[in-house]
Write a protein that holds these residues in place. Structure first.
Motif, PDB file in Angstrom:
ATOM      1  N   UNK B 376       0.862  -1.179   0.000  1.00 36.73           N
ATOM      2  CA  UNK B 376       0.000   0.000   0.000  1.00 36.73           C
ATOM      3  C   UNK B 376       0.900   1.231   0.000  1.00 36.73           C
ATOM      4  N   UNK B 377       0.321   2.393  -0.053  1.00 38.76           N
ATOM      5  CA  UNK B 377       1.088   3.629  -0.142  1.00 38.76           C
ATOM      6  C   UNK B 377       2.203   3.656   0.916  1.00 38.76           C
ATOM      7  N   UNK B 378       3.478   3.610   0.499  1.00 41.01           N
ATOM      8  CA  UNK B 378       4.557   3.590   1.503  1.00 41.01           C
ATOM      9  C   UNK B 378       4.604   4.853   2.358  1.00 41.01           C
ATOM     10  N   UNK B 391      -5.815   7.379  -8.306  1.00 40.98           N
ATOM     11  CA  UNK B 391      -5.062   6.432  -9.130  1.00 40.98           C
ATOM     12  C   UNK B 391      -4.146   7.171 -10.098  1.00 40.98           C
ATOM     13  N   UNK B 392      -2.946   6.674 -10.236  1.00 41.88           N
ATOM     14  CA  UNK B 392      -1.954   7.386 -11.047  1.00 41.88           C
ATOM     15  C   UNK B 392      -1.027   6.370 -11.683  1.00 41.88           C
ATOM     16  N   UNK B 393      -0.681   6.627 -12.942  1.00 39.70           N
ATOM     17  CA  UNK B 393       0.231   5.734 -13.648  1.00 39.70           C
ATOM     18  C   UNK B 393       1.387   6.554 -14.200  1.00 39.70           C
ATOM     19  N   UNK B 394       2.581   6.072 -13.983  1.00 47.20           N
ATOM     20  CA  UNK B 394       3.751   6.709 -14.587  1.00 47.20           C
ATOM     21  C   UNK B 394       4.636   5.595 -15.129  1.00 47.20           C
ATOM     22  N   UNK B 395       4.865   5.643 -16.468  1.00 46.86           N
ATOM     23  CA  UNK B 395       5.583   4.554 -17.117  1.00 46.86           C
ATOM     24  C   UNK B 395       4.833   3.261 -16.896  1.00 46.86           C
ATOM     25  N   UNK B 396       5.558   2.237 -16.469  1.00 40.94           N
ATOM     26  CA  UNK B 396       4.922   0.946 -16.205  1.00 40.94           C
ATOM     27  C   UNK B 396       4.418   0.831 -14.766  1.00 40.94           C
ATOM     28  N   UNK B 397       4.519   1.900 -14.011  1.00 43.75           N
ATOM     29  CA  UNK B 397       4.193   1.835 -12.586  1.00 43.75           C
ATOM     30  C   UNK B 397       2.770   2.321 -12.341  1.00 43.75           C
ATOM     31  N   UNK B 398       2.022   1.527 -11.598  1.00 44.35           N
ATOM     32  CA  UNK B 398       0.645   1.886 -11.242  1.00 44.35           C
ATOM     33  C   UNK B 398       0.580   2.144  -9.748  1.00 44.35           C
ATOM     34  N   UNK B 399      -0.027   3.240  -9.375  1.00 40.41           N
ATOM     35  CA  UNK B 399      -0.107   3.542  -7.952  1.00 40.41           C
ATOM     36  C   UNK B 399      -1.041   4.687  -7.691  1.00 40.41           C
ATOM     37  N   UNK B 400      -0.593   5.622  -6.877  1.00 37.40           N
ATOM     38  CA  UNK B 400      -1.453   6.724  -6.467  1.00 37.40           C
ATOM     39  C   UNK B 400      -0.675   8.031  -6.448  1.00 37.40           C
ATOM     40  N   UNK B 401      -1.418   9.120  -6.611  1.00 43.38           N
ATOM     41  CA  UNK B 401      -0.899  10.475  -6.494  1.00 43.38           C
ATOM     42  C   UNK B 401      -1.601  11.111  -5.306  1.00 43.38           C
ATOM     43  N   UNK B 402      -0.844  11.671  -4.351  1.00 44.37           N
ATOM     44  CA  UNK B 402      -1.443  12.245  -3.147  1.00 44.37           C
ATOM     45  C   UNK B 402      -0.889  13.647  -2.923  1.00 44.37           C
ATOM     46  N   UNK B 403      -1.720  14.644  -3.133  1.00 39.45           N
ATOM     47  CA  UNK B 403      -1.367  16.038  -2.835  1.00 39.45           C
ATOM     48  C   UNK B 403      -2.491  16.573  -1.960  1.00 39.45           C
ATOM     49  N   UNK B 410       3.197  13.420  -2.801  1.00 38.64           N
ATOM     50  CA  UNK B 410       3.945  12.245  -3.257  1.00 38.64           C
ATOM     51  C   UNK B 410       3.173  11.428  -4.267  1.00 38.64           C
ATOM     52  N   UNK B 411       3.923  10.621  -5.009  1.00 37.40           N
ATOM     53  CA  UNK B 411       3.333   9.569  -5.830  1.00 37.40           C
ATOM     54  C   UNK B 411       4.030   8.272  -5.443  1.00 37.40           C
ATOM     55  N   UNK B 412       3.327   7.196  -5.626  1.00 34.91           N
ATOM     56  CA  UNK B 412       3.964   5.891  -5.482  1.00 34.91           C
ATOM     57  C   UNK B 412       3.342   4.962  -6.510  1.00 34.91           C
ATOM     58  N   UNK B 413       4.098   3.950  -6.865  1.00 34.46           N
ATOM     59  CA  UNK B 413       3.585   2.975  -7.813  1.00 34.46           C
ATOM     60  C   UNK B 413       4.495   1.768  -7.851  1.00 34.46           C
ATOM     61  N   UNK B 414       4.030   0.718  -8.470  1.00 32.22           N
ATOM     62  CA  UNK B 414       4.861  -0.481  -8.584  1.00 32.22           C
ATOM     63  C   UNK B 414       4.587  -1.176  -9.909  1.00 32.22           C
ATOM     64  N   UNK B 418       9.650  -3.439  -9.011  1.00 28.86           N
ATOM     65  CA  UNK B 418      10.052  -2.350  -8.117  1.00 28.86           C
ATOM     66  C   UNK B 418       8.851  -1.576  -7.566  1.00 28.86           C
ATOM     67  N   UNK B 419       9.011  -1.114  -6.336  1.00 28.49           N
ATOM     68  CA  UNK B 419       8.108  -0.121  -5.748  1.00 28.49           C
ATOM     69  C   UNK B 419       8.830   1.213  -5.815  1.00 28.49           C
ATOM     70  N   UNK B 420       8.169   2.245  -6.326  1.00 29.18           N
ATOM     71  CA  UNK B 420       8.799   3.540  -6.569  1.00 29.18           C
ATOM     72  C   UNK B 420       8.030   4.625  -5.820  1.00 29.18           C
ATOM     73  N   UNK B 421       8.754   5.552  -5.195  1.00 29.78           N
ATOM     74  CA  UNK B 421       8.108   6.723  -4.594  1.00 29.78           C
ATOM     75  C   UNK B 421       8.835   7.986  -5.024  1.00 29.78           C
TER      76      UNK B 421
END
Lengths: 137, 443
Positions: B376-378, B391-403, B410-414, B418-421
């Motif tokens: 979940x959101x790290x 919900x937010x996607x960047x490149x191949x990473x799916x996750x969330x955008x939180x402002x 922050x954004x996070x996705x996996x 990899x998990x990316x933040x």
């Protein structure tokens, strides 16, 4: 249930230093327990019976002890048949006494969604409470 | 808060539910739990050495605020500001906000005193805390509780935090990450406040500006329908009043209210910009005290070296807002889980901080492991329970955008590996652009 509860306690123990005190400790701990139980459900791929289907040892208050035991068994079965989201909402608000906002914080949903889940859960549980039996599934 | 006055609890159903039997624990439940907690004790101790910059008081409820709170608002909301001229001046507000942003981005150091007041209870009591602080553009900082001999000092280049007071034992945490979502320095108040004030004012639509004097110095007072949640991130607020020192363009006082009632005040005074006394960040524990040492597991390396440690190419942004530059990279083969311990243990983490003045952006990568669905959101903290990112996607990473107020943008996705933040002092648009510019570092 024991495994999920142990996992939740360990997470709370590890996470406690990061607990900023911005929510009540109870809300924070409820949320960890709730999320851990959902994880456990997902891992198992089935719904565990979180509340015993057996009648309580001490009957619920009422004029007829035998009827009370029977109704409790119905209610227990009905509760076990609810989905985890509805079950959590009704247990947190009606049984544990949390406000809608506190329950919303625990469940990670808006307070309005808590209200709608409560309405559905109560509608499914009331027949059992009145001794009308039935299976909410 | 919900305003629905309809009955909220089904008392009859609740009584029946409470009367149901709950299964007993297995006979060995307590013994197994004790064993597991004992195994976790080292990790717990590592993260428990110092925590005083976090706010120790419980959540405050808004409902039923008494008249005393209103009196507190009148007192704290007006104290110190001699209003000379009031008007709705968006152009002026924009210029002031831009000056604030430039001041934060260009400062090499900042020292002063931080005072925090917040409504303590429904009865309207006010809780006050004070610290002296110093921070610099390299990420070093020092915080001391006012009136106390002790200090907490973070040395960014070493990833080390030393905290000491009157006790014969002092905390010495090493191997810290540059910042969230991993265990970094205990700097949540300072890191969250400064950038978020500028972002909130820049995003607000109706900022009213007044010329005032603050503690005898010329200042601007900016009032806006915005929420920062600086002190109690979980408590709602609906208006902010920010006093900005004209000479330095730094915010010196921020008052937050809800429906006209005082919620909190954050005040910076005795501010000195780019005037850091020598030895500010030199730890000086009491003579004869002994360290309580711990190690979170991060080691400073170059970004290029990090790939050989973790076995994959870390991600780096090809775009950052002007002025940001890479400051430090740290790697950890194994470190504590994120999201209050609710995520899997973090393995092969690369955490890189980019800094611009007193602002920072942190990019992290770590292995997903066997179960991608367990993440979940790290950066999820208890402050934001009930709020999910979009919900937010960047490149191949799916996750969330939180402002959102009260949290680091922050954004996070996996993906399947990899998990990316990405988190830090960025606007929503900047955050999206940075995240979408991430690419594996080429050797």
């Amino acid at each position: 249930m024991d495994d999920a509860l142990q996992d939740a306690y360990v997470k709370a123990y590890v996470g406690l230093p990061a607990f900023a005190g911005a929510s009540t400790f109870g809300t924070w701990l409820y949320r960890i327990v709730y999320n851990t139980c959902l994880d456990e459900l997902r891992r198992r791929g089935r719904r565990p019976v979180l509340v015993s289907a057996e009648p309580p040892e001490e009957p619920a208050a009422g004029p007829d002890p035998l009827a009370a035991i029977e109704h409790a068994a119905d209610l227990s079965r009905a509760l076990g048949g609810l989905g985890p989201e509805l079950r959590a909402a009704v247990l947190l608000v009606d049984a544990e006494g949390l406000t809608y906002d506190e329950a919303a914080a625990v469940l990670g949903i808006p307070a309005g969604t808590v209200a709608s889940r409560l309405n559905r859960a109560r509608a499914l549980l009331r027949p059992a409470l009145r001794g009308e039996g039935g299976d909410p599934r | 808060m919900t305003d629905d006055p309809t009955p909220r609890r089904d008392a009859e159903l609740g009584a029946a539910l409470r009367a149901l039997a709950v299964p007993e624990h297995a006979p060995d439940f307590d013994a197994r739990l004790k064993q597991r907690l004992e195994r976790e004790r080292p990790a717990r101790q590592r993260s428990n050495v110092i925590s005083f910059p976090r706010l120790p008081f419980p959540k405050l409820t808004i409902a039923g605020v008494a008249a005393a709170a209103a009196a507190a608002f009148v007192f704290f909301g007006l104290q110190g500001a001699d209003v000379r001229q009031v008007g709705s001046e968006p152009a002026t507000a924009a210029r002031i906000t831009a000056r604030m942003a430039r001041a934060l981005a260009s400062a090499s150091s900042l020292t002063g005193r931080l005072t925090i007041r917040n409504r303590e209870s429904e009865l309207g009591g006010v809780h006050t805390m004070r610290w002296t602080f110093a921070l610099d553009a390299d990420g070093n900082f020092r915080i001391s509780e006012a009136g106390e001999a002790g200090a907490l000092i973070f040395l960014a280049a070493e990833g080390r935090e030393v905290s000491y007071g009157a006790d014969p034992v002092y905390g010495d945490r090493r191997g810290l990450a540059p910042g969230p979502p991993d265990q970094g320095p205990s700097d949540s108040i300072l890191q969250r406040d400064l950038g978020s004030i500028v972002r909130a004012l820049a995003a607000a639509r109706d900022v009213r500006v007044a010329e005032v004097t603050h503690q005898g110095k010329p200042a601007w007072l900016l009032r806006a329908p915005a929420s920062l949640r600086l002190v109690i991130p979980e408590d709602p607020t609906d208006r902010i009043a920010v006093t900005v020192d004209k000479a330095t363009a730094f915010p010196v006082r921020i008052v937050e209210t809800l429906r006209g009632r005082f919620v909190s005040e954050v005040r910076f005074d005795r501010l000195r910009v780019d005037d850091l006394p020598a030895g500010t960040f030199r730890p000086t524990p009491p003579a004869g005290s002994r360290p309580d040492a711990s190690d979170v597991g991060f080691r400073r390396v170059s970004l290029e070296e990090s790939a050989s440690v973790v076995g994959y190419a870390p991600l780096a942004p090809s775009w950052l807002p002007e002025g940001f530059a890479r400051a430090e990279t740290a790697v950890a083969r194994l470190t504590d889980p994120t999201a209050l311990g609710q995520n899997p243990v973090s393995r092969d983490v690369v955490s890189t901080a980019y800094r611009r003045g007193l602002g920072r952006v942190i990019v992290t990568t770590r292995l997903v492991g066997a179960d991608a669905s367990a993440w979940r959101d790290p950066l999820a903290l208890n402050e934001n329970v009930g709020e999910r990112g979009e919900p937010f996607r960047f490149g191949d990473y799916r996750g969330e955008l939180a402002v959102r107020a009260g949290d680091v943008p922050h954004v996070w996705g996996l993906d399947d590996r990899l998990v990316v933040t990405v988190s830090g002092d960025l606007t929503r648009a900047e955050l999206i652009r940075v995240a979408r510019s991430l690419a594996p570092l080429r050797r």
